[in-house]
Design a protein around this motif. Structure first.
Motif, PDB file in Angstrom:
ATOM      1  N   PRO A 174       0.821  -1.224   0.000  1.00 15.37           N
ATOM      2  CA  PRO A 174       0.000   0.000   0.000  1.00 15.37           C
ATOM      3  C   PRO A 174       0.852   1.270   0.000  1.00 15.37           C
ATOM      4  CG  PRO A 174      -0.624  -1.478   1.812  1.00 15.37           C
ATOM      5  CD  PRO A 174       0.611  -2.033   1.182  1.00 15.37           C
ATOM      6  N   GLY A 175       0.468   2.212  -0.849  1.00 19.78           N
ATOM      7  CA  GLY A 175       1.117   3.516  -0.856  1.00 19.78           C
ATOM      8  C   GLY A 175       2.335   3.649  -1.745  1.00 19.78           C
ATOM      9  N   ILE A 176       2.822   2.560  -2.315  1.00 17.62           N
ATOM     10  CA  ILE A 176       4.013   2.673  -3.170  1.00 17.62           C
ATOM     11  C   ILE A 176       3.583   3.053  -4.582  1.00 17.62           C
ATOM     12  CG2 ILE A 176       4.137   0.232  -3.870  1.00 17.62           C
ATOM     13  CD1 ILE A 176       7.261   0.555  -3.537  1.00 17.62           C
ATOM     14  N   SER A 177       4.257   4.039  -5.144  1.00 16.52           N
ATOM     15  CA  SER A 177       3.955   4.450  -6.511  1.00 16.52           C
ATOM     16  C   SER A 177       4.656   3.514  -7.497  1.00 16.52           C
ATOM     17  CB  SER A 177       4.433   5.883  -6.749  1.00 16.52           C
ATOM     18  OG  SER A 177       5.850   5.939  -6.712  1.00 16.52           O
ATOM     19  N   GLN A 178       4.199   3.544  -8.733  1.00 20.83           N
ATOM     20  CA  GLN A 178       4.820   2.714  -9.768  1.00 20.83           C
ATOM     21  C   GLN A 178       6.287   3.101  -9.922  1.00 20.83           C
ATOM     22  OE1 GLN A 178       2.680   2.558 -13.457  1.00 20.83           O
ATOM     23  NE2 GLN A 178       4.406   1.687 -14.575  1.00 20.83           N
ATOM     24  N   ARG A 179       6.567   4.386  -9.907  1.00 21.39           N
ATOM     25  CA  ARG A 179       7.948   4.863 -10.062  1.00 21.39           C
ATOM     26  C   ARG A 179       8.829   4.392  -8.901  1.00 21.39           C
ATOM     27  NH1 ARG A 179      11.981   8.203 -11.203  1.00 21.39           N
ATOM     28  NH2 ARG A 179      12.664   9.813  -9.786  1.00 21.39           N
ATOM     29  N   MET A 180       8.333   4.501  -7.668  1.00 21.48           N
ATOM     30  CA  MET A 180       9.140   4.101  -6.514  1.00 21.48           C
ATOM     31  C   MET A 180       9.364   2.595  -6.503  1.00 21.48           C
ATOM     32  SD  MET A 180      11.018   5.068  -4.128  1.00 21.48           S
ATOM     33  CE  MET A 180      10.675   6.800  -4.270  1.00 21.48           C
TER      34      MET A 180
END
Length: 126
Positions: free
Chosen positions: A44-50
């Motif tokens: 949860p909360g992780i962006s695609q970029r990160m």
């Protein structure tokens, strides 16, 4: 004591491993090989970029392997390498330490905030 570039390398490794996303990715991959999209849904909360950056760094450091299956559309899966699996016990030990000390750390933070507030109020009176 580490001297020369060894210290620089050690700091870089610890910065990467201690990153909150790294520990979450490693913990998620402990269970099984996972596709990128499934991995993103499980954290949860992780962006695609990160997630992309974290996986690239883990792959570069030899902690994660990336397998591309020749399908249409291409299927990409990630899994921990043996070295990546060796990170699980120390990560669990650190998480256990944190869980054990949550009440004491929260109490310490509250006491610190109270002291800071008292100091601020005293400074405003003068």
């Amino acid at each position: 004591m580490i001297r020369g570039d060894g210290g620089k390398t050690l700091r870089a490794i610890l910065d990467q491993i201690c990153n909150k996303w790294t520990l979450l990715v490693v913990a998620t991959l402990e269970r099984s090989r996972v596709r990128f999209t499934d991995l993103q849904h499980q954290i949860p909360g992780i962006s695609q970029r990160m997630l992309t950056l974290t996986l690239r760094n883990l792959e570069r450091d030899g902690l994660v392997s990336r397998t591309v299956h020749a399908e249409v559309p291409p299927r990409v899966e990630y899994e921990l390498t043996p070295m990546g699996r060796s990170l699980i016990p120390p990560a669990l030990a650190l998480a256990g330490w944190a869980m054990q000390h949550v009440p004491a750390i929260e109490a310490s933070r509250a006491a610190y905030a109270d002291r800071a507030e008292t100091s601020s109020q005293a400074a405003n009176r003068t």
